[in-house]
Write an enzyme that holds these catalytic residues in place. Structure first.
Site, PDB file in Angstrom:
ATOM      1  N   LYS A 188       1.722  -3.829   6.445  1.00  0.00           N
ATOM      2  CA  LYS A 188       2.798  -3.582   5.336  1.00  0.00           C
ATOM      3  C   LYS A 188       3.968  -3.499   4.824  1.00  0.00           C
ATOM      4  O   LYS A 188       4.722  -4.573   4.650  1.00  0.00           O
ATOM      5  CB  LYS A 188       1.613  -2.517   4.595  1.00  0.00           C
ATOM      6  CG  LYS A 188       0.026  -3.103   4.138  1.00  0.00           C
ATOM      7  CD  LYS A 188       0.062  -4.232   3.325  1.00  0.00           C
ATOM      8  CE  LYS A 188      -1.522  -4.017   3.275  1.00  0.00           C
ATOM      9  NZ  LYS A 188      -1.483  -6.104   2.164  1.00  0.00           N
TER      10      LYS A 188
ATOM     11  N   PHE B  54     -14.054  14.815   5.581  1.00  0.00           N
ATOM     12  CA  PHE B  54     -13.612  14.535   6.777  1.00  0.00           C
ATOM     13  C   PHE B  54     -12.684  15.365   6.616  1.00  0.00           C
ATOM     14  O   PHE B  54     -11.683  15.123   5.982  1.00  0.00           O
ATOM     15  CB  PHE B  54     -13.039  13.628   6.871  1.00  0.00           C
ATOM     16  CG  PHE B  54     -13.583  12.132   7.263  1.00  0.00           C
ATOM     17  CD1 PHE B  54     -14.564  12.691   8.570  1.00  0.00           C
ATOM     18  CD2 PHE B  54     -13.167  10.767   7.038  1.00  0.00           C
ATOM     19  CE1 PHE B  54     -15.418  11.450   8.769  1.00  0.00           C
ATOM     20  CE2 PHE B  54     -14.204   9.695   7.446  1.00  0.00           C
ATOM     21  CZ  PHE B  54     -15.351   9.782   8.236  1.00  0.00           C
TER      22      PHE B  54
ATOM     23  N   ARG C  21      -5.743  12.148  -2.899  1.00  0.00           N
ATOM     24  CA  ARG C  21      -6.398  10.828  -3.674  1.00  0.00           C
ATOM     25  C   ARG C  21      -6.085  10.639  -4.569  1.00  0.00           C
ATOM     26  O   ARG C  21      -6.472  11.417  -5.947  1.00  0.00           O
ATOM     27  CB  ARG C  21      -6.478  10.220  -2.403  1.00  0.00           C
ATOM     28  CG  ARG C  21      -6.761  10.430  -0.953  1.00  0.00           C
ATOM     29  CD  ARG C  21      -5.692   9.653  -0.221  1.00  0.00           C
ATOM     30  NE  ARG C  21      -5.742  10.082   0.843  1.00  0.00           N
ATOM     31  CZ  ARG C  21      -5.360  10.992   1.343  1.00  0.00           C
ATOM     32  NH1 ARG C  21      -5.104  11.705   1.096  1.00  0.00           N
ATOM     33  NH2 ARG C  21      -5.629  10.733   2.993  1.00  0.00           N
TER      34      ARG C  21
ATOM     35  N   TYR D  41      -2.222  -0.986  10.316  1.00  0.00           N
ATOM     36  CA  TYR D  41      -2.527  -2.105   9.278  1.00  0.00           C
ATOM     37  C   TYR D  41      -1.733  -1.518   8.198  1.00  0.00           C
ATOM     38  O   TYR D  41      -0.698  -2.673   7.639  1.00  0.00           O
ATOM     39  CB  TYR D  41      -3.410  -1.404   8.418  1.00  0.00           C
ATOM     40  CG  TYR D  41      -3.729  -1.567   6.940  1.00  0.00           C
ATOM     41  CD1 TYR D  41      -3.910  -2.896   6.725  1.00  0.00           C
ATOM     42  CD2 TYR D  41      -3.689  -0.541   6.495  1.00  0.00           C
ATOM     43  CE1 TYR D  41      -4.554  -3.164   5.760  1.00  0.00           C
ATOM     44  CE2 TYR D  41      -3.879  -0.719   4.753  1.00  0.00           C
ATOM     45  CZ  TYR D  41      -4.085  -2.258   4.166  1.00  0.00           C
ATOM     46  OH  TYR D  41      -3.627  -2.588   3.141  1.00  0.00           O
TER      47      TYR D  41
ATOM     48  N   SER E  55       0.885  -1.179   0.015  1.00  0.00           N
ATOM     49  CA  SER E  55       0.289  -0.664  -0.157  1.00  0.00           C
ATOM     50  C   SER E  55       0.942   0.930   0.329  1.00  0.00           C
ATOM     51  O   SER E  55       2.067   1.628   0.727  1.00  0.00           O
ATOM     52  CB  SER E  55      -1.104  -0.115   1.263  1.00  0.00           C
ATOM     53  OG  SER E  55      -1.724   0.985   1.422  1.00  0.00           O
TER      54      SER E  55
HETATM   55  P1  NAD Z   1     -10.285  -7.877   1.080  1.00  0.00           P
HETATM   56  O1  NAD Z   1     -11.333  -7.434   2.529  1.00  0.00           O
HETATM   57  O2  NAD Z   1     -12.038  -7.250  -0.324  1.00  0.00           O
HETATM   58  O3  NAD Z   1      -9.972  -9.059   0.229  1.00  0.00           O
HETATM   59  C1  NAD Z   1      -8.976  -9.777   1.015  1.00  0.00           C
HETATM   60  C2  NAD Z   1      -9.471 -11.615   0.978  1.00  0.00           C
HETATM   61  O4  NAD Z   1      -8.492 -11.631   2.135  1.00  0.00           O
HETATM   62  C3  NAD Z   1     -10.993 -11.377   1.433  1.00  0.00           C
HETATM   63  O5  NAD Z   1     -11.924 -11.960   0.803  1.00  0.00           O
HETATM   64  C4  NAD Z   1     -10.641 -12.229   3.022  1.00  0.00           C
HETATM   65  O6  NAD Z   1     -11.458 -13.326   2.379  1.00  0.00           O
HETATM   66  C5  NAD Z   1      -8.719 -12.724   2.905  1.00  0.00           C
HETATM   67  N1  NAD Z   1      -8.799 -13.511   3.600  1.00  0.00           N
HETATM   68  C6  NAD Z   1      -8.050 -12.324   5.406  1.00  0.00           C
HETATM   69  N2  NAD Z   1      -7.132 -13.207   5.593  1.00  0.00           N
HETATM   70  C7  NAD Z   1      -7.244 -14.421   5.257  1.00  0.00           C
HETATM   71  C8  NAD Z   1      -7.061 -15.646   6.020  1.00  0.00           C
HETATM   72  N3  NAD Z   1      -6.833 -15.445   6.860  1.00  0.00           N
HETATM   73  N4  NAD Z   1      -7.409 -16.690   5.569  1.00  0.00           N
HETATM   74  C9  NAD Z   1      -7.598 -16.484   4.125  1.00  0.00           C
HETATM   75  N5  NAD Z   1      -7.942 -15.588   3.729  1.00  0.00           N
HETATM   76  C10 NAD Z   1      -8.013 -13.995   4.134  1.00  0.00           C
HETATM   77  O7  NAD Z   1      -9.713  -7.239  -0.095  1.00  0.00           O
HETATM   78  P2  NAD Z   1      -8.758  -5.967  -1.163  1.00  0.00           P
HETATM   79  O8  NAD Z   1      -9.429  -4.600  -1.080  1.00  0.00           O
HETATM   80  O9  NAD Z   1      -9.291  -6.969  -2.229  1.00  0.00           O
HETATM   81  O10 NAD Z   1      -7.424  -6.391  -0.527  1.00  0.00           O
HETATM   82  C11 NAD Z   1      -6.717  -6.856  -1.170  1.00  0.00           C
HETATM   83  C12 NAD Z   1      -5.267  -6.883  -1.133  1.00  0.00           C
HETATM   84  O11 NAD Z   1      -4.697  -5.072  -1.095  1.00  0.00           O
HETATM   85  C13 NAD Z   1      -5.118  -6.434   1.087  1.00  0.00           C
HETATM   86  O12 NAD Z   1      -3.778  -7.368   1.484  1.00  0.00           O
HETATM   87  C14 NAD Z   1      -5.066  -4.644   1.112  1.00  0.00           C
HETATM   88  O13 NAD Z   1      -4.952  -4.916   2.449  1.00  0.00           O
HETATM   89  C15 NAD Z   1      -4.191  -4.909   0.133  1.00  0.00           C
HETATM   90  N6  NAD Z   1      -4.373  -3.572  -0.205  1.00  0.00           N
HETATM   91  C16 NAD Z   1      -5.738  -2.516  -0.639  1.00  0.00           C
HETATM   92  C17 NAD Z   1      -6.557  -1.357  -0.841  1.00  0.00           C
HETATM   93  C18 NAD Z   1      -7.941  -0.720  -0.858  1.00  0.00           C
HETATM   94  O14 NAD Z   1      -8.038  -0.017  -0.848  1.00  0.00           O
HETATM   95  N7  NAD Z   1      -8.840  -1.695  -0.969  1.00  0.00           N
HETATM   96  C19 NAD Z   1      -4.976  -0.556  -0.195  1.00  0.00           C
HETATM   97  C20 NAD Z   1      -3.618  -0.700  -0.634  1.00  0.00           C
HETATM   98  C21 NAD Z   1      -3.729  -1.865  -0.523  1.00  0.00           C
HETATM   99  C1  WQD Z   2      -9.780   8.914   0.877  1.00  0.00           C
HETATM  100  C2  WQD Z   2     -10.632  10.212   1.213  1.00  0.00           C
HETATM  101  C3  WQD Z   2     -10.667  10.151   3.602  1.00  0.00           C
HETATM  102  C4  WQD Z   2     -14.632   8.462   3.929  1.00  0.00           C
HETATM  103  C5  WQD Z   2      -7.464   4.017   2.802  1.00  0.00           C
HETATM  104  C6  WQD Z   2      -5.680   3.689   3.433  1.00  0.00           C
HETATM  105  C7  WQD Z   2      -4.844   3.172   2.771  1.00  0.00           C
HETATM  106  C8  WQD Z   2      -5.946   2.465   1.607  1.00  0.00           C
HETATM  107  C9  WQD Z   2      -6.743   2.726   0.547  1.00  0.00           C
HETATM  108  C10 WQD Z   2      -6.023   0.065   2.349  1.00  0.00           C
HETATM  109  C11 WQD Z   2      -9.445  10.794   2.390  1.00  0.00           C
HETATM  110  C12 WQD Z   2     -12.161  11.590   2.384  1.00  0.00           C
HETATM  111  C13 WQD Z   2     -12.726   8.580   3.241  1.00  0.00           C
HETATM  112  C14 WQD Z   2     -15.073   9.766   4.153  1.00  0.00           C
HETATM  113  C15 WQD Z   2     -13.670  11.352   4.001  1.00  0.00           C
HETATM  114  N1  WQD Z   2      -5.531   0.737   2.315  1.00  0.00           N
HETATM  115  N2  WQD Z   2     -13.180  10.286   3.597  1.00  0.00           N
HETATM  116  N3  WQD Z   2     -15.167  11.072   4.585  1.00  0.00           N
HETATM  117  O1  WQD Z   2      -7.704   7.233   3.962  1.00  0.00           O
HETATM  118  O2  WQD Z   2      -6.174   7.571   0.964  1.00  0.00           O
HETATM  119  O3  WQD Z   2      -6.383   5.255   1.991  1.00  0.00           O
HETATM  120  O4  WQD Z   2      -8.060   2.987   2.382  1.00  0.00           O
HETATM  121  O5  WQD Z   2      -5.278  -1.060   2.032  1.00  0.00           O
HETATM  122  O6  WQD Z   2      -3.843   2.410   3.481  1.00  0.00           O
HETATM  123  O7  WQD Z   2      -5.310   4.215   3.868  1.00  0.00           O
HETATM  124  O8  WQD Z   2      -8.764   6.206   2.199  1.00  0.00           O
HETATM  125  O9  WQD Z   2     -11.381   5.850   1.268  1.00  0.00           O
HETATM  126  O10 WQD Z   2     -10.508   6.396   3.346  1.00  0.00           O
HETATM  127  O11 WQD Z   2     -10.061   8.193   2.396  1.00  0.00           O
HETATM  128  O12 WQD Z   2     -14.186  12.056   3.582  1.00  0.00           O
HETATM  129  O13 WQD Z   2     -16.509   9.050   5.294  1.00  0.00           O
HETATM  130  O14 WQD Z   2     -11.155  10.302   2.026  1.00  0.00           O
HETATM  131  O15 WQD Z   2     -10.510  11.824   4.772  1.00  0.00           O
HETATM  132  O16 WQD Z   2      -9.397  12.111   2.704  1.00  0.00           O
HETATM  133  P1  WQD Z   2      -7.587   6.604   2.176  1.00  0.00           P
HETATM  134  P2  WQD Z   2     -10.007   6.763   2.143  1.00  0.00           P
END
Ligand code: NAD
Ligand code: WQD
Length: 339
Positions: A154, A219, A232, A150, A125
């Protein structure tokens, strides 16, 4: 073509990646305990692609079951999505986050070592750039201080993966640092299905537009940014998924560790994206401005040059596409996969 294991592949990003891999001709295996997803995403992936995939419902930390999976298949590459990802929850339950996120990574690496699987692609991330680095972030920058557990999971998992690759020169480790993935598949069949109250902006905006939530709180509008709200780098989840296909191709041809930002390089403010969502979809998102959220940085966006140069990947979808596709998913699945 070779078999790719998607750990945590039933979730938001994994399901979209499965579609792109299947469309490219890879065999896909998903392992997921469904703690934050639904088995329905698996049937939807098959519906979109017209292809079958293998699904194992298991906890990645359950090494016996994971080993059986490695034994039954001929996996060339692992994509590691499995983890907990809610920033706020991680502050209240840090041990649960460290236990799940670190242990899934260790289990996968142990199994890969035992069954001679050499390629791993990891979902990291932008949060690892922390508070110290200036935007746009590039991969040369040192990791910074994360604002929550979190983020630290990472940063730690990146270190574990880098150390492992150092110890075994035949490995390929690709660390993908995602920026803000949003949107949904253009068919509206798969998308993000938050459990409970969404933490992230766009699921909350879409639920507000459809009437599940009364309003969205933005926020903070007193940041040092053009309109006072945070900036963002929002990226369409399908563009992000295509980045994984490129990363698989790269991992299969190269050894060592590479880090890639997956973002568009274009920052948009919270107000801008909410207004775009309203405009392209002809809907209203009731919103109020509230205080800043703890831990939010004013500005976070990528320098995405490295992925373009080395993976031949670039984003194709616009902010309008992201908003349109998210709304299609929300309208077709007002309660996510629960119906
Ligand atoms: P998600 O929660 O939709 O997908 C993660 C999946 O992992 C889920 O299906 C969950 O059931 C599974 N899981 C969690 N722990 C497990 C375990 N112990 N065994 C088996 N399955 C397990 O999340 P996502 O948005 O698809 O994110 C995928 C990856 O990307 C995550 O590692 C997340 O941290 C990372 N990531 C996501 C974002 C985002 O904004 N969505 C941003 C940066 C990084
Ligand atoms: C985006 C913007 C909030 C909700 C997070 C994790 C990052 C990655 C992606 C993980 C910000 C604003 C949000 C609301 C708002 N994650 N906001 N009202 O914080 O950039 O990133 O998700 O797996 O690691 O930190 O994403 O979508 O929460 O927020 O105003 O109800 O929207 O303040 O500026 P963020 P977000």
């Amino acid at each position: 073509m070779s078999q790719i294991l998607l750990a945590g592949g039933a979730g938001f990003i994994g399901s979209h990646t499965a579609v792109e891999l299947l469309d490219t001709g890879y065999e896909v295996i998903i392992a997921d305990n469904l703690m934050n997803s639904s088995a329905k995403s698996i049937t939807r992936i098959e519906q979109i692609t017209g292809n079958q995939l293998k699904f194992y419902q298991l906890d990645i930390r359950d090494t016996e079951k994971l080993e059986a999976l490695f034994q039954e298949n001929d996996i060339s590459t692992v994509i590691h999505f499995a983890g907990l990802k809610a920033v706020g929850e991680s502050i209240g339950k840090p041990v649960m986050y460290y236990r799940n996120n670190i242990d899934t990574t260790l289990s996968l690496l142990e199994c890969m070592n035992k069954y001679n699987v050499k390629n791993i692609i990891f979902s990291s991330s932008a949060t690892v750039y922390g508070e110290e680095n200036p935007v746009p972030y590039n991969e040369e920058m040192k990791k910074g201080s994360c604002t929550n557990p979190y983020g630290w999971t990472k940063a730690m998992m990146e270190q574990i993966l880098e150390d492992t690759a150092k110890s075994d020169k035949s490995m390929s480790v690709i660390i993908l640092r995602y920026f803000n993935p949003i949107g949904a598949h253009e068919t509206g069949l798969i998308g993000e299905d938050p459990q409970g109250i969404p933490n992230n902006l766009m699921p909350c905006a879409a639920q507000t537009a459809i009437g599940i939530r009364d309003h969205l709180t933005i926020f903070g509008n007193d940041y040092d940014t053009p309109d006072g709200t945070c900036l963002r780098d929002y990226i369409h989840v399908t563009d992000l998924a295509k980045g994984h296909v490129k990363a698989v191709e790269y991992a299969q041809k190269n050894k060592g560790v590479e880090i890639f930002n997956l973002g568009t390089g274009n920052p948009y403010s919270v107000t801008e994206i909410v207004e775009t969502f309203e405009k392209v979809n002809g809907v209203t998102v009731n919103h109020v401005y509230g205080p800043r959220r703890d831990g939010d940085l004013p500005n976070c966006y990528a320098n995405a040059d490295k992925a373009m140069k080395m993976l031949g990947w670039k984003t194709e979808k616009t902010l309008e596409d992201m908003c349109r596709d998210l709304w299609k998913w929300q309208q077709m699945n007002p309660n996510g996969y629960k119906d």
